[in-house]
Scaffold this motif. Structure first.
Motif, short mmCIF file in Angstrom:
data_model
loop_
_atom_site.label_atom_id
_atom_site.label_comp_id
_atom_site.label_asym_id
_atom_site.label_seq_id
_atom_site.Cartn_x
_atom_site.Cartn_y
_atom_site.Cartn_z
N LYS A 1 -2.33 8.70 5.91
CA LYS A 1 -3.31 7.95 6.71
C LYS A 1 -4.73 8.33 6.31
N ARG A 2 -4.94 9.68 6.14
CA ARG A 2 -6.28 10.11 5.73
C ARG A 2 -6.65 9.56 4.36
N THR A 3 -5.67 9.56 3.45
CA THR A 3 -5.93 9.01 2.11
C THR A 3 -6.26 7.52 2.19
N ALA A 4 -5.51 6.78 2.99
CA ALA A 4 -5.77 5.34 3.13
C ALA A 4 -7.15 5.08 3.71
N ARG A 5 -7.56 5.90 4.74
CA ARG A 5 -8.90 5.73 5.33
C ARG A 5 -9.99 6.04 4.31
N SER A 6 -9.75 7.08 3.48
CA SER A 6 -10.75 7.43 2.46
C SER A 6 -10.88 6.31 1.43
#
Length: 214
Positions: free
Chosen positions: A18-23
């Protein structure tokens, strides 16, 4: 006891995804925001590559007095106002040839191919050819061949580089005279030998024979 750590690792992996997708989403949004600036920078770099030494020196002098900065702002505003470059008026003060995109080719490319050199061929009806390559190729094209036929001269390699009608006619006469001299003539080229072993051409031998000197 072994299943507990594996179950705890699954939520952590989901959080990382999720963090990677948001970044990635933030980076794409930032790139979309900066895209006009990147495009303007690329266009300005391309313009600098096509400038001549005089234009670069003039720009350096303008930057010392702050003129270049003002002009850069004006150019940026003009580029932002032009939404469709195809609708913009074609600016071609040096009358450069058009490229595949319908725009004038860069001046450095124009100079590289020698297109600033113009050659006029009188045999072709005073047709102008730009660049040495186009000039050399035109001697084998239909326009020049037609002009040579009108002069009743064969369009051979001897006339490559000849553009004046008078020069072509004069060269054709010289070639005919040379060809005539090289042709075999019995009176001049046949050889005879007298009783003393002297080798004479036919005309001299017959003349001496008529005089009874042989």
């Amino acid at each position: 006891p072994v299943a507990a750590p594996a179950a705890a690792a699954a939520p952590a992996a989901d959080d990382r995804k999720k963090r990677t997708a948001r970044s990635e989403a933030r980076i794409e949004a930032l790139l979309g925001h900066l895209q006009p600036t990147l495009d303007a920078t690329l266009r300005r770099a391309e313009r600098k590559l096509t400038r001549t030494k005089d234009e670069i020196d003039a720009e350096a002098e303008d930057e010392e007095f702050g003129v270049a900065a003002a002009e850069a702002v004006e150019e940026e505003e003009e580029e932002n106002e032009m939404e469709d470059p195809l609708d913009a008026p074609l600016y071609n003060p040096k009358n450069l040839p058009l490229g595949w995109d319908g725009r004038p080719i860069p001046y450095w490319l124009y100079k590289l191919h020698g297109l600033d050199q113009a050659f006029v061929c009188e045999i072709c009806g005073n047709q102008t050819y730009h660049g040495r390559r186009a000039f050399d190729q035109h001697f084998n094209e239909w326009r020049h061949s037609h002009g040579m036929r009108c002069l009743r001269i064969p369009n051979t390699k001897h006339f490559h580089g000849v553009t004046k009608m008078d020069d072509a006619v004069a060269l054709w006469e010289q070639l005919q005279e040379k060809q005539e001299l090289e042709q075999f003539k019995a009176e001049r080229d046949e050889e005879y030998e007298d009783s003393d072993g002297n080798v004479l051409n036919r005309a001299t031998y017959e003349d001496l024979a008529r005089q009874g000197l042989l």
